[in-house]
Design a protein around this motif. Structure first.
Motif, PDB file in Angstrom:
ATOM      1  N   PRO A  32      88.587  31.804  68.434  1.00 11.29           N
ATOM      2  CA  PRO A  32      88.923  31.631  67.009  1.00 11.29           C
ATOM      3  C   PRO A  32      87.736  31.839  66.079  1.00 11.29           C
ATOM      4  O   PRO A  32      87.907  32.220  64.919  1.00 11.29           O
ATOM      5  N   GLY A  33      86.505  31.605  66.567  1.00  7.33           N
ATOM      6  CA  GLY A  33      85.320  31.767  65.711  1.00  7.33           C
ATOM      7  C   GLY A  33      84.564  33.035  66.018  1.00  7.33           C
ATOM      8  O   GLY A  33      83.330  33.074  65.852  1.00  7.33           O
ATOM      9  N   PHE A  34      85.284  34.078  66.487  1.00 10.31           N
ATOM     10  CA  PHE A  34      84.606  35.318  66.839  1.00 10.31           C
ATOM     11  C   PHE A  34      83.873  35.903  65.644  1.00 10.31           C
ATOM     12  O   PHE A  34      82.730  36.379  65.762  1.00 10.31           O
ATOM     13  N   GLU A  35      84.468  35.870  64.462  1.00 14.95           N
ATOM     14  CA  GLU A  35      83.849  36.424  63.239  1.00 14.95           C
ATOM     15  C   GLU A  35      83.798  35.337  62.165  1.00 14.95           C
ATOM     16  O   GLU A  35      84.783  34.660  61.904  1.00 14.95           O
ATOM     17  N   GLU A  36      82.626  35.229  61.553  1.00 19.48           N
ATOM     18  CA  GLU A  36      82.452  34.192  60.524  1.00 19.48           C
ATOM     19  C   GLU A  36      81.534  34.718  59.428  1.00 19.48           C
ATOM     20  O   GLU A  36      80.538  35.387  59.706  1.00 19.48           O
ATOM     21  N   THR A  37      81.868  34.386  58.181  1.00 21.05           N
ATOM     22  CA  THR A  37      81.075  34.836  57.016  1.00 21.05           C
ATOM     23  C   THR A  37      80.590  33.621  56.239  1.00 21.05           C
ATOM     24  O   THR A  37      81.369  32.694  55.941  1.00 21.05           O
ATOM     25  N   ILE A  38      79.287  33.635  55.928  1.00 20.58           N
ATOM     26  CA  ILE A  38      78.698  32.562  55.113  1.00 20.58           C
ATOM     27  C   ILE A  38      77.961  33.201  53.926  1.00 20.58           C
ATOM     28  O   ILE A  38      77.624  34.395  53.950  1.00 20.58           O
ATOM     29  N   THR A  39      77.703  32.384  52.895  1.00 22.01           N
ATOM     30  CA  THR A  39      76.997  32.863  51.698  1.00 22.01           C
ATOM     31  C   THR A  39      75.740  32.026  51.497  1.00 22.01           C
ATOM     32  O   THR A  39      75.773  30.790  51.559  1.00 22.01           O
ATOM     33  N   MET A  40      74.585  32.740  51.239  1.00 22.52           N
ATOM     34  CA  MET A  40      73.310  32.066  51.055  1.00 22.52           C
ATOM     35  C   MET A  40      72.602  32.674  49.834  1.00 22.52           C
ATOM     36  O   MET A  40      72.798  33.840  49.493  1.00 22.52           O
ATOM     37  N   LYS A  41      71.772  31.863  49.185  1.00 18.59           N
ATOM     38  CA  LYS A  41      70.923  32.333  48.090  1.00 18.59           C
ATOM     39  C   LYS A  41      69.717  33.067  48.659  1.00 18.59           C
ATOM     40  O   LYS A  41      69.270  32.772  49.755  1.00 18.59           O
ATOM     41  N   ARG A  42      69.193  33.996  47.868  1.00 19.05           N
ATOM     42  CA  ARG A  42      67.995  34.705  48.312  1.00 19.05           C
ATOM     43  C   ARG A  42      66.822  33.749  48.462  1.00 19.05           C
ATOM     44  O   ARG A  42      66.039  33.854  49.398  1.00 19.05           O
ATOM     45  N   SER A  43      66.713  32.833  47.570  1.00 22.15           N
ATOM     46  CA  SER A  43      65.631  31.854  47.625  1.00 22.15           C
ATOM     47  C   SER A  43      65.725  30.981  48.877  1.00 22.15           C
ATOM     48  O   SER A  43      64.706  30.618  49.477  1.00 22.15           O
ATOM     49  N   GLU A  44      66.949  30.674  49.267  1.00 18.36           N
ATOM     50  CA  GLU A  44      67.148  29.872  50.481  1.00 18.36           C
ATOM     51  C   GLU A  44      66.724  30.647  51.717  1.00 18.36           C
ATOM     52  O   GLU A  44      66.105  30.086  52.626  1.00 18.36           O
ATOM     53  N   ILE A  45      67.044  31.920  51.742  1.00 18.16           N
ATOM     54  CA  ILE A  45      66.659  32.747  52.891  1.00 18.16           C
ATOM     55  C   ILE A  45      65.138  32.841  52.973  1.00 18.16           C
ATOM     56  O   ILE A  45      64.550  32.697  54.044  1.00 18.16           O
ATOM     57  N   LEU A  46      64.473  33.078  51.833  1.00 16.64           N
ATOM     58  CA  LEU A  46      63.015  33.189  51.829  1.00 16.64           C
ATOM     59  C   LEU A  46      62.370  31.880  52.264  1.00 16.64           C
ATOM     60  O   LEU A  46      61.372  31.873  52.986  1.00 16.64           O
ATOM     61  N   GLN A  47      62.942  30.792  51.829  1.00 15.59           N
ATOM     62  CA  GLN A  47      62.394  29.493  52.193  1.00 15.59           C
ATOM     63  C   GLN A  47      62.497  29.261  53.698  1.00 15.59           C
ATOM     64  O   GLN A  47      61.549  28.808  54.329  1.00 15.59           O
ATOM     65  N   LYS A  48      63.659  29.544  54.257  1.00 17.32           N
ATOM     66  CA  LYS A  48      63.852  29.322  55.696  1.00 17.32           C
ATOM     67  C   LYS A  48      63.015  30.275  56.539  1.00 17.32           C
ATOM     68  O   LYS A  48      62.642  29.936  57.676  1.00 17.32           O
ATOM     69  N   MET A  49      62.692  31.429  55.987  1.00 16.65           N
ATOM     70  CA  MET A  49      61.889  32.385  56.735  1.00 16.65           C
ATOM     71  C   MET A  49      60.400  32.238  56.426  1.00 16.65           C
ATOM     72  O   MET A  49      59.587  33.029  56.893  1.00 16.65           O
ATOM     73  N   ASN A  50      60.027  31.194  55.663  1.00 15.62           N
ATOM     74  CA  ASN A  50      58.629  30.926  55.297  1.00 15.62           C
ATOM     75  C   ASN A  50      57.995  32.102  54.549  1.00 15.62           C
ATOM     76  O   ASN A  50      56.848  32.487  54.791  1.00 15.62           O
ATOM     77  N   LEU A  51      58.745  32.645  53.598  1.00 17.84           N
ATOM     78  CA  LEU A  51      58.265  33.762  52.780  1.00 17.84           C
ATOM     79  C   LEU A  51      58.117  33.280  51.339  1.00 17.84           C
ATOM     80  O   LEU A  51      58.941  32.523  50.823  1.00 17.84           O
ATOM     81  N   ASP A  52      57.064  33.757  50.700  1.00 16.18           N
ATOM     82  CA  ASP A  52      56.800  33.314  49.335  1.00 16.18           C
ATOM     83  C   ASP A  52      57.726  34.000  48.337  1.00 16.18           C
ATOM     84  O   ASP A  52      58.384  33.339  47.533  1.00 16.18           O
ATOM     85  N   ALA A  53      57.733  35.341  48.403  1.00 20.48           N
ATOM     86  CA  ALA A  53      58.549  36.084  47.445  1.00 20.48           C
ATOM     87  C   ALA A  53      58.834  37.466  48.001  1.00 20.48           C
ATOM     88  O   ALA A  53      58.220  37.929  48.965  1.00 20.48           O
ATOM     89  N   ILE A  54      59.767  38.120  47.305  1.00 15.62           N
ATOM     90  CA  ILE A  54      60.128  39.468  47.717  1.00 15.62           C
ATOM     91  C   ILE A  54      59.187  40.445  47.011  1.00 15.62           C
ATOM     92  O   ILE A  54      59.008  40.375  45.792  1.00 15.62           O
TER      93      ILE A  54
END
Length: 464
Positions: free
Chosen positions: A331-353
């Protein structure tokens, strides 16, 4: 039986010309009498001799009486000497005797030619019959069967010792120490009880029995490998063999599982779970005689992964294979989530694009993919990361994903669930639904493996 001898008295009349040879006959008779070694004449010749000799005596007597020659002949005819003649082969009598006693000529005109062959045949028959007679069981004796020779001497004519029936060797059931993270205590319990708690926590009880059996063997193999190596890594106290978390294998105490499932009306599921563990008891997967790293996960993206693409180390039995059942069942073969760009950078330990990347709109891009069709390497804001690393930092269900950017938001769609190495649980259930056994399921997901006995592998360790 002795031959019967027939004696007949046959009157023999003198024939013309007999008198002329009387002298010769008498001389021959005298020679025979003087030379006993000489072959005797026929009975007829003997009779003639006797007749002649009798006639001579009669003639001499008549002359002494003064009789004429004619009178002597007449008297000789009337008073002829009748000799005793023995006939050894009277044909009619002999034929009747031969018919009565079954005597026939069986060997043709030259019986001597067959005698050597008959003698050899008789010897051969005796050579065969005598051993059989010697070993033939006597009355009241039982025939003892002799087992066929086996082993290295079979077929060489050498006697081998009778094989001793193999006696199954039983080994003590190993013990497992589980660190309970909720209470910080250690629970020691038998191996099979521990496996029951793992299967209850790791796989839905509604799955097919063969899938549950495959899961039980995988769970047992995982802990046996740690026990054999005395591996206590990841255990906080260091006094246990394994934790009850996803760091090792999720575990729920079986007593708790039984109580909860009975309360929820899942008594049949509990019985099926116990059956799966019981039917797979003591079985583990091995490679070159050692228990394997039996990793498993929930749902594939259609393929499993090579171990080196996820953990960096090559493992010969953890290779990428197709798993098409997940897409149809999970049932969970495909799943879609939404994230902010700032959240992605934060989790990846990146300062800015970087500005250059932001202008081109390609601040996220894939560099390479794995054999299992997942992301191997990708670039985010100018930095390079592995697919599994991005999955872990962003908390994604799978390292196969794609994305779409809308303003400041990023929609990420994942396919499958888990690291992708080893057995897919939903894939195993799909194979079981198609009629595959637990052994076939495991051999599909773990390349080139064999099976062993857990208690035997841990016998030396348990004895210490």
């Amino acid at each position: 039986m002795k031959e019967a001898r027939v004696q007949l008295k046959v009157p023999l009349a003198p024939r013309p010309g007999m008198q002329g040879s009387e002298e010769n006959l008498i001389q021959d008779a005298e020679k025979d009498r003087l030379n006993p070694e000489k072959k005797r004449g026929t009975p007829l010749q003997i009779a003639k001799v006797q007749i002649v000799m009798g006639s001579k005596q009669e003639t001499a007597h008549a002359k002494r009486g003064g009789l004429s020659t004619e009178e002597l002949k007449q008297e000789a005819t009337e008073h002829i000497n009748i000799p005793l003649i023995e006939l050894d082969a009277f044909r009619k009598v002999k034929r009747r005797r031969m018919r009565a006693f079954g005597h026939r000529h069986r060997w043709g005109r030259h019986p001597g030619r067959w005698q050597p062959a008959v003698a050899v045949s008789a010897l051969l028959v005796l050579a065969i019959c005598i051993p059989v007679i010697l070993v033939w069981p006597r009355a009241g004796e039982q025939v003892k069967s002799t087992p066929a020779s086996t082993g290295v001497n079979a077929g060489t004519g050498l006697q081998s010792p009778n094989p001793v029936p193999a006696v199954p060797v039983s080994y003590p059931e190993p013990k497992v120490r589980v660190y309970l993270s909720a209470t910080g205590t250690t629970l020691e319990l038998p191996l099979e009880t521990y496996v029951t708690g793992v299967v209850a926590a790791e796989m839905p009880a509604e799955f097919e029995l063969e899938a549950l059996k495959a899961q039980a063997i995988a769970a047992r193999t995982f802990i046996v490998r740690r026990l054999a190596a005395n591996d206590t890594s990841g255990v906080p106290s260091g006094t246990a063999d394994v934790t009850d978390t996803i760091s090792h294998q999720v575990f729920i105490p079986p007593d708790q599982v039984k109580a909860d499932w009975t309360r929820l009306g899942k008594a049949k599921e509990w019985e099926k779970l116990q059956q799966a563990v019981r039917k797979s008891r003591d079985a583990v997967m091995t490679y070159q005689g050692r228990a394997i790293t039996a990793s498993f996960f929930s749902t594939s993206n259609g393929y499993t992964e090579n171990a080196e693409d996820v953990w960096g180390n090559v493992v010969p039995y953890l290779k990428s294979v197709a798993s098409p059942w997940d897409k149809q069942l999970a049932p969970g073969f495909e799943e879609t989530i939404t994230m902010k760009r700032s959240e992605i950078l934060q989790k990846m330990n990146l300062d800015a694009i970087p500005v250059s990347a932001d202008k081109n709109g390609s601040w996220i891009k894939v560099l390479s993919t794995t054999k299992g069709h997942r992301i191997k390497e990708m670039q985010i804001a100018g930095e390079t990361f592995s697919g599994p690393e991005v999955r872990k930092r962003l908390g994604l269900r799978s390292s196969q994903f794609n994305w779409r950017t809308t303003g400041d938001e990023v929609q990420i769609t994942t396919y499958g669930y888990g690291h992708g190495v080893g057995m897919s649980q939903w894939g195993a259930n799909g194979m079981a639904q198609e009629g595959h056994t637990a052994t076939e399921i495991l051999k599909h997901y773990y390349t080139g493996i064999s099976f062993g006995q857990a208690s035997k592998m841990l016998a030396s360790k348990q004895g210490k």
